[in-house]
Design an enzyme around this catalytic site. Structure first.
Site, PDB file in Angstrom:
ATOM      1  N   GLY A 193       0.784  -1.238   0.000  1.00 50.59           N
ATOM      2  CA  GLY A 193       0.000   0.000   0.000  1.00 50.59           C
ATOM      3  C   GLY A 193       0.814   1.285   0.000  1.00 50.59           C
ATOM      4  CG  ASP A 228      -1.512   1.932   2.971  1.00 53.04           C
ATOM      5  OD1 ASP A 228      -1.191   1.788   4.173  1.00 53.04           O
ATOM      6  OD2 ASP A 228      -2.012   1.010   2.297  1.00 53.04           O
ATOM      7  CG  ASP A 249      -8.281   0.884  10.051  1.00 54.44           C
ATOM      8  OD1 ASP A 249      -9.116   1.777  10.165  1.00 54.44           O
ATOM      9  OD2 ASP A 249      -8.591  -0.321   9.965  1.00 54.44           O
TER      10      ASP A 249
HETATM   11  P1  IMP Z   1      -4.273  -1.447  11.191  1.00 57.36           P
HETATM   12  O1  IMP Z   1      -3.367  -2.450  11.822  1.00 57.36           O
HETATM   13  O2  IMP Z   1      -5.719  -1.693  11.554  1.00 57.36           O
HETATM   14  O3  IMP Z   1      -3.885  -0.015  11.444  1.00 57.36           O
HETATM   15  O4  IMP Z   1      -4.228  -1.812   9.652  1.00 57.36           O
HETATM   16  C1  IMP Z   1      -3.764  -0.963   8.720  1.00 57.36           C
HETATM   17  C2  IMP Z   1      -3.815  -1.646   7.368  1.00 57.36           C
HETATM   18  O5  IMP Z   1      -5.174  -2.026   7.040  1.00 57.36           O
HETATM   19  C3  IMP Z   1      -3.401  -0.677   6.303  1.00 57.36           C
HETATM   20  O6  IMP Z   1      -2.005  -0.709   6.088  1.00 57.36           O
HETATM   21  C4  IMP Z   1      -4.202  -1.144   5.108  1.00 57.36           C
HETATM   22  O7  IMP Z   1      -3.511  -2.156   4.428  1.00 57.36           O
HETATM   23  C5  IMP Z   1      -5.462  -1.717   5.693  1.00 57.36           C
HETATM   24  N1  IMP Z   1      -6.569  -0.723   5.649  1.00 57.36           N
HETATM   25  C6  IMP Z   1      -7.106  -0.050   6.681  1.00 57.36           C
HETATM   26  N2  IMP Z   1      -8.094   0.769   6.278  1.00 57.36           N
HETATM   27  C7  IMP Z   1      -8.165   0.633   4.933  1.00 57.36           C
HETATM   28  C8  IMP Z   1      -9.005   1.242   3.921  1.00 57.36           C
HETATM   29  O8  IMP Z   1      -9.869   2.093   4.159  1.00 57.36           O
HETATM   30  N3  IMP Z   1      -8.780   0.830   2.641  1.00 57.36           N
HETATM   31  C9  IMP Z   1      -7.830  -0.108   2.308  1.00 57.36           C
HETATM   32  N4  IMP Z   1      -7.035  -0.691   3.229  1.00 57.36           N
HETATM   33  C10 IMP Z   1      -7.200  -0.331   4.529  1.00 57.36           C
HETATM   34 MG    MG Z   2      -0.988  -1.425   4.419  1.00 54.69          MG
END
Ligand code: IMP
Ligand code: MG
Length: 174
Positions: free
Chosen positions: A42, A98, A101
């Site tokens: 990403g 990218d 979240d």
């Molecule tokens: P986290 O561990 O929940 O912060 O996950 C983050 C990862 O989830 C990012 O690096 C993305 O690959 C994926 N992700 C989170 N939100 C989105 C979104 O809205 N669109 C696409 N991928 C997302």
């Molecule tokens: Mg990612």
């Protein structure tokens, strides 16, 4: 099921913001070399555009991680699929992502990188969804804070598609 993409951030807006982030990093790291770590897949489009706009010397490395858990929720237990090629010891490192979240993947990744003794370690993300945060993550450079919507483009995918869109769009399912 089919889906439509509604534009959230136009290409021009994204490019303008990346220009500003590049200028900020160039100022903050004056007289130094920055070592950018792109988190695949990403982060790849953002890393390239950002790197082109940084005026201090830049070196690049790539890492690929995969989070255990289902497709919609990361567990925070992260597997390193592709590790860095080079040591980061004593380097001024910026991790380029990218989107942040829940923060689970990044907090794990940052802890892992910290143990490798960089001189400094910061995070730069194109997008942040602060409403979704479960684990606190210290982000130094943020492109845009966005609402809790599933977005694609500029490296972000939906089932591996749409990474190549030059803008950020919201996926709307019919
Ligand atoms: P986290 O561990 O929940 O912060 O996950 C983050 C990862 O989830 C990012 O690096 C993305 O690959 C994926 N992700 C989170 N939100 C989105 C979104 O809205 N669109 C696409 N991928 C997302
Ligand atoms: Mg990612």
């Amino acid at each position: 099921m089919s889906e439509r993409i509604r534009i959230l951030l136009e290409e021009e807006e994204v490019n303008q913001r990346i220009q500003e982030l590049g200028a900020a990093i160039s100022r903050d790291y004056e007289g130094k070399q920055v070592h950018l770590i792109c988190v695949l897949k990403g982060g790849v489009f953002f890393t390239c555009e950002l790197a082109k706009r940084i005026t201090v010397p830049v070196s690049l490395d790539f890492m690929s991680v995969s989070s255990y858990g289902d497709d919609t929720k990361s567990s925070g237990v992260v597997r390193i699929v592709k590790d860095l090629d080079e040591s980061i010891e004593n380097k001024d490192v910026i991790v380029v992502e990218d989107i942040v979240d829940s923060g689970r993947t990044l907090s794990y990744l940052l802890e892992n990188l910290k143990s490798r003794k960089p001189k400094s370690l910061r995070l730069c993300t194109l997008l942040d969804k602060p409403d979704r945060r479960v684990v606190p993550v210290n982000v130094t450079y943020t492109g845009f804070e966005i609402p809790d919507e599933f977005v694609v483009g500029y490296g972000l995918d939906y089932a591996q598609r749409y990474r190549n869109l030059p803008y950020i769009g919201i996926v709307e399912l019919d």
